[in-house]
Motif scaffolding. Structure first.
Motif, PDB file in Angstrom:
ATOM      1  N   GLY A 304      37.707  56.428  72.076  1.00 55.12           N
ATOM      2  CA  GLY A 304      36.901  56.100  70.897  1.00 55.12           C
ATOM      3  C   GLY A 304      37.718  56.124  69.616  1.00 55.12           C
ATOM      4  O   GLY A 304      37.547  55.261  68.745  1.00 55.12           O
ATOM      5  N   LEU A 305      38.622  57.090  69.491  1.00 51.60           N
ATOM      6  CA  LEU A 305      39.469  57.159  68.293  1.00 51.60           C
ATOM      7  C   LEU A 305      40.369  55.943  68.174  1.00 51.60           C
ATOM      8  O   LEU A 305      40.520  55.349  67.093  1.00 51.60           O
ATOM      9  N   VAL A 306      40.964  55.518  69.296  1.00 57.35           N
ATOM     10  CA  VAL A 306      41.830  54.341  69.275  1.00 57.35           C
ATOM     11  C   VAL A 306      41.020  53.086  68.958  1.00 57.35           C
ATOM     12  O   VAL A 306      41.459  52.202  68.200  1.00 57.35           O
ATOM     13  N   ALA A 307      39.826  52.981  69.524  1.00 59.62           N
ATOM     14  CA  ALA A 307      38.993  51.807  69.267  1.00 59.62           C
ATOM     15  C   ALA A 307      38.594  51.722  67.794  1.00 59.62           C
ATOM     16  O   ALA A 307      38.620  50.647  67.183  1.00 59.62           O
ATOM     17  N   VAL A 308      38.244  52.861  67.206  1.00 57.74           N
ATOM     18  CA  VAL A 308      37.871  52.863  65.787  1.00 57.74           C
ATOM     19  C   VAL A 308      39.060  52.482  64.911  1.00 57.74           C
ATOM     20  O   VAL A 308      38.930  51.720  63.938  1.00 57.74           O
ATOM     21  N   ALA A 309      40.245  52.985  65.240  1.00 56.88           N
ATOM     22  CA  ALA A 309      41.438  52.650  64.447  1.00 56.88           C
ATOM     23  C   ALA A 309      41.770  51.161  64.549  1.00 56.88           C
ATOM     24  O   ALA A 309      42.119  50.519  63.548  1.00 56.88           O
ATOM     25  N   LEU A 310      41.642  50.591  65.760  1.00 59.55           N
ATOM     26  CA  LEU A 310      41.925  49.163  65.913  1.00 59.55           C
ATOM     27  C   LEU A 310      40.921  48.301  65.171  1.00 59.55           C
ATOM     28  O   LEU A 310      41.275  47.291  64.542  1.00 59.55           O
ATOM     29  N   LEU A 311      39.655  48.678  65.231  1.00 58.65           N
ATOM     30  CA  LEU A 311      38.634  47.900  64.509  1.00 58.65           C
ATOM     31  C   LEU A 311      38.814  48.007  62.999  1.00 58.65           C
ATOM     32  O   LEU A 311      38.551  47.035  62.266  1.00 58.65           O
ATOM     33  N   ALA A 312      39.267  49.169  62.524  1.00 60.70           N
ATOM     34  CA  ALA A 312      39.465  49.327  61.087  1.00 60.70           C
ATOM     35  C   ALA A 312      40.687  48.568  60.583  1.00 60.70           C
ATOM     36  O   ALA A 312      40.702  48.080  59.450  1.00 60.70           O
ATOM     37  N   CYS A 313      41.712  48.471  61.396  1.00 59.36           N
ATOM     38  CA  CYS A 313      42.945  47.792  60.981  1.00 59.36           C
ATOM     39  C   CYS A 313      42.952  46.303  61.318  1.00 59.36           C
ATOM     40  O   CYS A 313      43.881  45.588  60.913  1.00 59.36           O
ATOM     41  N   TRP A 314      41.992  45.854  62.098  1.00 58.26           N
ATOM     42  CA  TRP A 314      42.000  44.437  62.492  1.00 58.26           C
ATOM     43  C   TRP A 314      41.625  43.567  61.287  1.00 58.26           C
ATOM     44  O   TRP A 314      40.648  43.828  60.592  1.00 58.26           O
ATOM     45  N   PRO A 315      42.388  42.488  61.006  1.00 60.71           N
ATOM     46  CA  PRO A 315      42.096  41.657  59.819  1.00 60.71           C
ATOM     47  C   PRO A 315      40.804  40.835  59.965  1.00 60.71           C
ATOM     48  O   PRO A 315      40.395  40.504  61.043  1.00 60.71           O
TER      49      PRO A 315
END
Length: 315
Positions: A304-315
């Motif tokens: 979940g932490l990795v998924a949230v970080a990817l969604l936040a950094c995705w342009p």
């Protein structure tokens, strides 16, 4: 001296009572004999010799004192080591296989010498668990310092302002340069070798740009950047060296900037070690049924932490 039998007082009393009751229950009257000879009992007399004979102890020598009234400590049996029965069984099986091998004729013995007979081999389900555990332990000990440095340098890069990684010391100087190496068609490799041999420039070649009045060359290595500006009109070279702290050099090694072949090899070893540790740790977690629930919780938190970080950094 004959020692009395070691029994507890209550158990000894019960034993004596049981023997007396059994002897009384088995007593019977003998029919009167027709003729009473020597050694025969009188008619109507209870014969005490019928029944279970009592245990007679050998006579004690003169001068000995009985110690039956004293309570002697009961000897505790020596504890058997854990897995002793398996070890004895394994040894017995090995001896049996060895005797069977020695009983063969010499020709059959030579044929079977190269074949190893499996004796008490563990099943495959236990062998692969042991192999995975061994690989996990060896990899973790090998990559201990690498993974520690990789994690510490990543933390330093993320908080560069806390540790002052942007602080630099600048050094500038000028030196003479041979005019034949400043021509437009000059050999670039010869120019770089001259800078490293005569001017003390260190690091990897990052860029080599040709300008109207000379060349601009940049060298980099962890914690240091050197820029050389060659002027064709004055036949000089201007050097600008920027140096940073050791923590900044660790950050450059983490990013792989100017690390060279050795730095790239260390990064590859660290990355492969992390992959092996992750895979073996997941396999060991699957073999522990009592830890599956807590492991699932930890795995869900990480994903979940990795998924949230990817969604936040995705342009």
């Amino acid at each position: 001296m004959v020692r009395p039998r070691r029994t507890r007082p209550r158990a000894r009393a019960r034993l004596l009572l049981a023997r007396r009751l059994g002897a009384l229950g088995r007593r019977r009257r003998l029919p009167p004999p027709a003729r009473r000879g020597a050694g025969q009992s009188a008619p109507g007399r209870i014969h005490r010799g019928v029944g279970r004979p009592r245990r007679r102890r050998p006579p004690r020598p003169a001068g000995t004192v009985s110690s039956a009234h004293r309570r002697q400590p009961r000897a505790r049996p020596t504890p058997r080591p854990r897995g002793a029965h398996l070890r004895h069984r394994r040894t017995r099986v090995r001896r049996t296989a060895r005797d069977r091998h020695r009983a063969r004729p010499p020709r059959a013995r030579r044929r079977a010498r190269g074949v190893r007979t499996p004796v008490n081999r563990r099943p495959w389900s236990r062998r692969w668990k042991g192999a995975v555990r061994t690989l996990h332990v060896l990899t973790s000990t090998f990559a201990l310092l690498l993974t520690f440095a990789f994690g510490a340098s990543g933390f330093l890069l993320h908080h560069a302002d806390w540790f002052g990684l942007d602080e630099r010391t600048v050094e500038e100087r000028s030196e003479a340069f041979p005019p034949r190496l400043l021509e437009a068609d000059a050999d670039r490799l010869a120019v770089v070798d001259f800078l490293r041999a005569r001017c003390g420039v260190a690091g990897l070649l990052d860029s080599f740009e040709a300008e109207a009045d000379g060349f601009r060359i940049r060298f980099v290595r962890p914690g240091e950047e050197t820029e050389a500006v060659l002027d064709r009109h004055s036949a000089t070279v201007s050097l600008r060296v920027e140096r940073r702290s050791l923590l900044a050099a660790l950050g450059d090694l983490h990013r792989g900037e100017g690390s060279g072949f050795l730095g790239g090899l260390l990064l590859d070893a660290t990355s492969l070690s992390l992959l092996v540790l992750s895979a073996t740790g997941l396999a060991l977690w699957l073999t522990l049924p009592r830890r599956r629930r807590s492991g699932l919780v930890a795995l869900a938190l990480g994903v979940g932490l990795v998924a949230v970080a990817l969604l936040a950094c995705w342009p």
